[in-house]
Design an enzyme around this catalytic site. Sequence first.
Site, PDB file in Angstrom:
ATOM      1  N   GLU A 229       0.884  -1.173   0.000  1.00 18.65           N
ATOM      2  CA  GLU A 229       0.000   0.000   0.000  1.00 18.65           C
ATOM      3  C   GLU A 229       0.914   1.212   0.000  1.00 18.65           C
ATOM      4  O   GLU A 229       1.558   1.516   1.009  1.00 18.65           O
ATOM      5  CB  GLU A 229      -0.906  -0.017   1.224  1.00 18.65           C
ATOM      6  CG  GLU A 229      -1.711  -1.312   1.288  1.00 18.65           C
ATOM      7  CD  GLU A 229      -3.150  -1.107   1.672  1.00 18.65           C
ATOM      8  OE1 GLU A 229      -3.995  -1.862   1.211  1.00 18.65           O
ATOM      9  OE2 GLU A 229      -3.429  -0.180   2.441  1.00 18.65           O
ATOM     10  N   CYS A 263      -1.903   9.341   2.770  1.00 16.82           N
ATOM     11  CA  CYS A 263      -1.672   8.671   1.480  1.00 16.82           C
ATOM     12  C   CYS A 263      -2.696   9.150   0.469  1.00 16.82           C
ATOM     13  O   CYS A 263      -2.407   9.243  -0.719  1.00 16.82           O
ATOM     14  CB  CYS A 263      -1.724   7.170   1.639  1.00 16.82           C
ATOM     15  SG  CYS A 263      -3.236   6.573   2.397  1.00 16.82           S
TER      16      CYS A 263
HETATM   17  P1  NAD Z   1       8.826   4.552   4.103  1.00 19.56           P
HETATM   18  O1  NAD Z   1       8.786   3.765   2.822  1.00 19.56           O
HETATM   19  O2  NAD Z   1       9.970   5.487   4.292  1.00 19.56           O
HETATM   20  O3  NAD Z   1       8.831   3.582   5.366  1.00 19.56           O
HETATM   21  C1  NAD Z   1       7.796   2.635   5.570  1.00 19.56           C
HETATM   22  C2  NAD Z   1       8.316   1.512   6.441  1.00 19.56           C
HETATM   23  O4  NAD Z   1       9.307   0.780   5.730  1.00 19.56           O
HETATM   24  C3  NAD Z   1       8.977   1.975   7.742  1.00 19.56           C
HETATM   25  O5  NAD Z   1       8.569   1.114   8.766  1.00 19.56           O
HETATM   26  C4  NAD Z   1      10.462   1.829   7.433  1.00 19.56           C
HETATM   27  O6  NAD Z   1      11.247   1.635   8.578  1.00 19.56           O
HETATM   28  C5  NAD Z   1      10.467   0.610   6.543  1.00 19.56           C
HETATM   29  N1  NAD Z   1      11.615   0.489   5.613  1.00 19.56           N
HETATM   30  C6  NAD Z   1      12.395   1.476   5.111  1.00 19.56           C
HETATM   31  N2  NAD Z   1      13.291   0.948   4.238  1.00 19.56           N
HETATM   32  C7  NAD Z   1      13.056  -0.391   4.196  1.00 19.56           C
HETATM   33  C8  NAD Z   1      13.620  -1.471   3.447  1.00 19.56           C
HETATM   34  N3  NAD Z   1      14.611  -1.279   2.569  1.00 19.56           N
HETATM   35  N4  NAD Z   1      13.119  -2.715   3.623  1.00 19.56           N
HETATM   36  C9  NAD Z   1      12.083  -2.932   4.480  1.00 19.56           C
HETATM   37  N5  NAD Z   1      11.513  -1.949   5.219  1.00 19.56           N
HETATM   38  C10 NAD Z   1      11.988  -0.686   5.064  1.00 19.56           C
HETATM   39  O7  NAD Z   1       7.428   5.322   4.178  1.00 19.56           O
HETATM   40  P2  NAD Z   1       6.884   6.296   5.344  1.00 19.56           P
HETATM   41  O8  NAD Z   1       7.600   7.609   5.254  1.00 19.56           O
HETATM   42  O9  NAD Z   1       6.857   5.587   6.615  1.00 19.56           O
HETATM   43  O10 NAD Z   1       5.370   6.486   4.891  1.00 19.56           O
HETATM   44  C11 NAD Z   1       4.961   7.447   3.972  1.00 19.56           C
HETATM   45  C12 NAD Z   1       4.526   6.803   2.669  1.00 19.56           C
HETATM   46  O11 NAD Z   1       3.543   5.812   2.932  1.00 19.56           O
HETATM   47  C13 NAD Z   1       3.878   7.781   1.717  1.00 19.56           C
HETATM   48  O12 NAD Z   1       4.335   7.532   0.409  1.00 19.56           O
HETATM   49  C14 NAD Z   1       2.391   7.451   1.850  1.00 19.56           C
HETATM   50  O13 NAD Z   1       1.629   7.811   0.739  1.00 19.56           O
HETATM   51  C15 NAD Z   1       2.440   5.983   2.054  1.00 19.56           C
HETATM   52  N6  NAD Z   1       1.218   5.488   2.689  1.00 19.56           N
HETATM   53  C16 NAD Z   1       0.352   4.734   1.938  1.00 19.56           C
HETATM   54  C17 NAD Z   1      -0.852   4.284   2.487  1.00 19.56           C
HETATM   55  C18 NAD Z   1      -1.823   3.473   1.679  1.00 19.56           C
HETATM   56  O14 NAD Z   1      -2.750   2.930   2.264  1.00 19.56           O
HETATM   57  N7  NAD Z   1      -1.667   3.355   0.373  1.00 19.56           N
HETATM   58  C19 NAD Z   1      -1.158   4.598   3.816  1.00 19.56           C
HETATM   59  C20 NAD Z   1      -0.255   5.360   4.563  1.00 19.56           C
HETATM   60  C21 NAD Z   1       0.936   5.794   3.977  1.00 19.56           C
END
Ligand code: NAD
Length: 457
Positions: A229, A263
């Site tokens: 997501e 999001c």
């Molecule tokens: P992010 O991708 O920076 O981090 C998300 C998670 O992934 C964190 O827990 C992080 O520690 C982990 N992570 C980071 N690098 C990783 C890797 N290489 N392997 C595995 N895990 C890793 O995103 P964020 O800043 O936490 O969230 C914001 C983003 O999430 C925005 O793009 C937003 O649109 C999206 N979002 C989408 C939805 C949806 O339902 N579609 C809902 C909420 C947020």
Amino acid sequence: MNHLAIHNPATGALIADVTADNASTVAIKAARARAAQPAWAAVSLADRKACITRFRAAIVAELDGLAATMTAETGKPIKMSRNELNGLLGRIDFFLAEVDAQLVTETVYAEGGMTEQIQHTPLGVVANISAWNYPWFVGGNVYIPALLTGNVVLYKPSEFATQTGLAMARLLHASGIPDDAFIVLVGGGDVGVALQAQKIDGMFFTGSAATGAKIAQFLAPRMVKLQLELGGKDPTYVCADANVKNAAESLADGAMYNTGQSCCSVERVYVHESIYDAFVAAFVDTVKSFKVGAPDSEDTYIGAITRAPQLEVLEAQVADAKAKGATLLVGGTRLPGPGNWFAPTVFSNVNHSMELMREESFGPIIGIQKVSSDEEAVQLMNDTRYGLTAGVFTPDEARAKAVLAQVNAGTVYWNCCDRVSPRLPWSGHGDSGVGLTLSTYGIQTFTRPKAWHLRQA
Ligand code: NAD
């Protein structure tokens, strides 16, 4: 021993320093979860539901404190933190009401001594790597139906919502979920990388498209069920016949709620040329009325930017839009610290050569573009690599449906925006992700349909 320092993004102050996981503790926790799964799956559905019912009551009992924790570590305005927790209750109610029907074994054929059945079995060990912007919503969308359907969960909260993740575990365990059926992994991306390397049966990720792509690449050869997501660049089109004031107020809220860090924030607005000037004026008036301030203050509408590096993304989008001829109407700069602050920002005269109209902003910033027809609006709405949500404002239902039928998005809105329902599937097209949560499909997704062919001897 690893440590994770947690800062308040509104003040920069250190809130806590917690013990973090590393590759070896992640492996130990994954093994514990694996060992615990058969016993949890053997617990009756009625008893699993009773645990989640107690979890719901515990959230209600501690709601103000949980909201304060989330506000302190994410910068979310306190009223919005309470809104999120209250909204979660409705989602829990939905899952509790629907899960029985989703787990009933279906007899799809019974003739001449031959019976065919579909049984819905748990996936097993579910990994959930989560985001910080709505930690209770996006976490709960996964671990509540996953636990109800007999899975165990390895939950990695975002490093920007760790205390909230630890609070979830405390309440789940106090509600009767065994310690090893829901395990929190504390840390940043490195802990997510360690988690994806474990023997897991499903990976449910919420976060950025960039991280989602890395996880998809890593898991591709492993045959692990994968749901992503991801982000969006969600458009709305305001037709010539729309109520200008209503549309402007609704869309300003849709763009700026949670400081634009949703999001499904409205990230692009297209307005028919005949009402463009009036709409832009009403939109700017609404944005100017938004109170920027301390997230723990009751009347704050715009809080802090959770992640400091996002300030640079916003500044770069502002500079790029200005350089390419956009008109800055309000905001456009960081606000004085300490902490991470950005002024609510509105641009008119934007176009698709600008990053502001192409890449997710994830902040309180929006571009409003003039269009001359429904066809042009549809073409621009679909000119994106994302496809989470899209909307249309017009009193004409047939017109709205004709436009929305052509738009590539998992969710479409008529005269509303930035809205999620537990009854409807939440999914994305393109780089907004694969798979879905919520709705009855969002319960089924944590199960594996097992096909039974039964012949009487
Ligand atoms: P992010 O991708 O920076 O981090 C998300 C998670 O992934 C964190 O827990 C992080 O520690 C982990 N992570 C980071 N690098 C990783 C890797 N290489 N392997 C595995 N895990 C890793 O995103 P964020 O800043 O936490 O969230 C914001 C983003 O999430 C925005 O793009 C937003 O649109 C999206 N979002 C989408 C939805 C949806 O339902 N579609 C809902 C909420 C947020």
